[in-house]
Design a protein around this motif. Structure first.
Motif, PDB file in Angstrom:
ATOM      1  N   THR A  82      51.497  31.119 -12.659  1.00 46.52           N
ATOM      2  CA  THR A  82      51.186  32.335 -11.917  1.00 46.52           C
ATOM      3  C   THR A  82      51.571  32.208 -10.442  1.00 46.52           C
ATOM      4  O   THR A  82      51.643  31.108  -9.884  1.00 46.52           O
ATOM      5  CB  THR A  82      49.681  32.694 -11.981  1.00 46.52           C
ATOM      6  N   ILE A  83      51.780  33.348  -9.851  1.00 50.94           N
ATOM      7  CA  ILE A  83      51.877  33.529  -8.409  1.00 50.94           C
ATOM      8  C   ILE A  83      50.700  34.432  -8.059  1.00 50.94           C
ATOM      9  O   ILE A  83      50.415  35.391  -8.781  1.00 50.94           O
ATOM     10  CB  ILE A  83      53.201  34.201  -8.004  1.00 50.94           C
ATOM     11  N   ALA A  84      50.003  34.127  -6.962  1.00 50.57           N
ATOM     12  CA  ALA A  84      48.808  34.904  -6.629  1.00 50.57           C
ATOM     13  C   ALA A  84      48.793  35.292  -5.154  1.00 50.57           C
ATOM     14  O   ALA A  84      49.311  34.570  -4.302  1.00 50.57           O
ATOM     15  CB  ALA A  84      47.550  34.108  -6.966  1.00 50.57           C
ATOM     16  N   PHE A  85      48.188  36.437  -4.890  1.00 57.90           N
ATOM     17  CA  PHE A  85      47.957  36.892  -3.521  1.00 57.90           C
ATOM     18  C   PHE A  85      46.519  37.348  -3.415  1.00 57.90           C
ATOM     19  O   PHE A  85      46.000  38.036  -4.296  1.00 57.90           O
ATOM     20  CB  PHE A  85      48.883  38.057  -3.143  1.00 57.90           C
ATOM     21  N   LYS A  86      45.864  36.965  -2.309  1.00 59.79           N
ATOM     22  CA  LYS A  86      44.493  37.413  -2.026  1.00 59.79           C
ATOM     23  C   LYS A  86      44.432  37.811  -0.562  1.00 59.79           C
ATOM     24  O   LYS A  86      44.722  37.007   0.327  1.00 59.79           O
ATOM     25  CB  LYS A  86      43.488  36.313  -2.317  1.00 59.79           C
ATOM     26  N   ILE A 106      52.293  30.044  -4.424  1.00 61.13           N
ATOM     27  CA  ILE A 106      53.431  29.832  -5.320  1.00 61.13           C
ATOM     28  C   ILE A 106      53.530  28.336  -5.547  1.00 61.13           C
ATOM     29  O   ILE A 106      53.523  27.561  -4.581  1.00 61.13           O
ATOM     30  CB  ILE A 106      54.752  30.356  -4.698  1.00 61.13           C
ATOM     31  N   ARG A 107      53.605  27.911  -6.798  1.00 62.59           N
ATOM     32  CA  ARG A 107      53.693  26.478  -7.143  1.00 62.59           C
ATOM     33  C   ARG A 107      52.518  25.686  -6.566  1.00 62.59           C
ATOM     34  O   ARG A 107      52.676  24.568  -6.095  1.00 62.59           O
ATOM     35  CB  ARG A 107      55.018  25.885  -6.671  1.00 62.59           C
ATOM     36  N   ASN A 149      59.893  32.265   3.570  1.00 63.68           N
ATOM     37  CA  ASN A 149      60.862  31.189   3.453  1.00 63.68           C
ATOM     38  C   ASN A 149      60.473  30.414   2.208  1.00 63.68           C
ATOM     39  O   ASN A 149      59.369  29.850   2.137  1.00 63.68           O
ATOM     40  CB  ASN A 149      60.839  30.297   4.692  1.00 63.68           C
ATOM     41  N   ARG A 150      61.330  30.365   1.223  1.00 59.70           N
ATOM     42  CA  ARG A 150      60.996  29.752  -0.066  1.00 59.70           C
ATOM     43  C   ARG A 150      60.657  28.277   0.066  1.00 59.70           C
ATOM     44  O   ARG A 150      59.843  27.746  -0.698  1.00 59.70           O
ATOM     45  CB  ARG A 150      62.109  29.984  -1.081  1.00 59.70           C
TER      46      ARG A 150
END
Length: 185
Positions: A82-86, A106-107, A149-150
């Motif tokens: 998953t990728i998550a945002f809060k 991410i990761r 920036n990845r």
């Protein structure tokens, strides 16, 4: 009074865009986006949002590229599904625009980001369950955009091209289109 909304996965999506081979952008999509929103149109600064993306749903239109992006070189979907945002706070910029400050993961790497978000509108709509309209339901549409920036998230695979160019750019533009449904009760 804060109202609880959920993101309708069938009408909510995340998109990314990154420079490829120094000359063009490649876009990809995630359709299995789930989330909740606490939002009262009368008090938008009090809003909060959480969203989760199923990384295995990545689609760019090229199966070989999708497999590479899902591999350990990029998202490592097997270990980080998953990728998550809060969100942490909302900064109003106008009647329908805001900066939504929060944490993106991410990761398993979490960093602060700011999404520039806009309320696209709200409407009473049908709600179909099978062949029966169980509506009306209140829907609200939002779009949020940010750029990361990845490498900040450990997504660092690359290959050097002739004359010093690279295959994949560092900056990733992210767009989240969300259709939120007001929960009853």
């Amino acid at each position: 009074m804060t109202k609880r909304w959920f993101f309708e996965p069938g009408h909510t999506a995340a998109e990314f865009s990154v420079r490829h081979m120094m000359v063009t952008n490649v876009r990809g999509h995630f359709k299995n986006v789930h989330g909740t929103l606490l939002f009262d149109p009368a008090e938008p600064a009090a809003a909060s949002v959480e969203a989760t993306i199923d990384t295995a749903t990545l689609w760019t239109g090229e199966p070989a590229r999708d497999a590479h992006l899902m591999s350990a070189d990029f998202l490592d979907v097997a270990n980080f599904p998953t990728i998550a945002f809060k969100s942490e706070r909302v900064e109003l910029l106008g009647a329908t625009d805001a900066n939504v400050h929060g944490l993106l993961t991410i990761r398993d790497v979490t960093r602060p980001v700011t999404f520039r978000a806009s309320l696209l509108g709200m409407w009473q709509t049908p709600w179909w369950e099978g062949d029966v309209d169980r509506g009306p339901k209140t829907r609200a549409g939002f779009v949020g955009k940010t750029c990361i920036n990845r490498h900040d998230f450990g997504v660092s695979w690359n290959s050097i091209l002739d004359r010093g160019g690279v295959v994949v750019g560092n900056d990733v533009e992210i767009t989240l289109d969300a259709e939120a449904i007001l929960e009853e009760g």
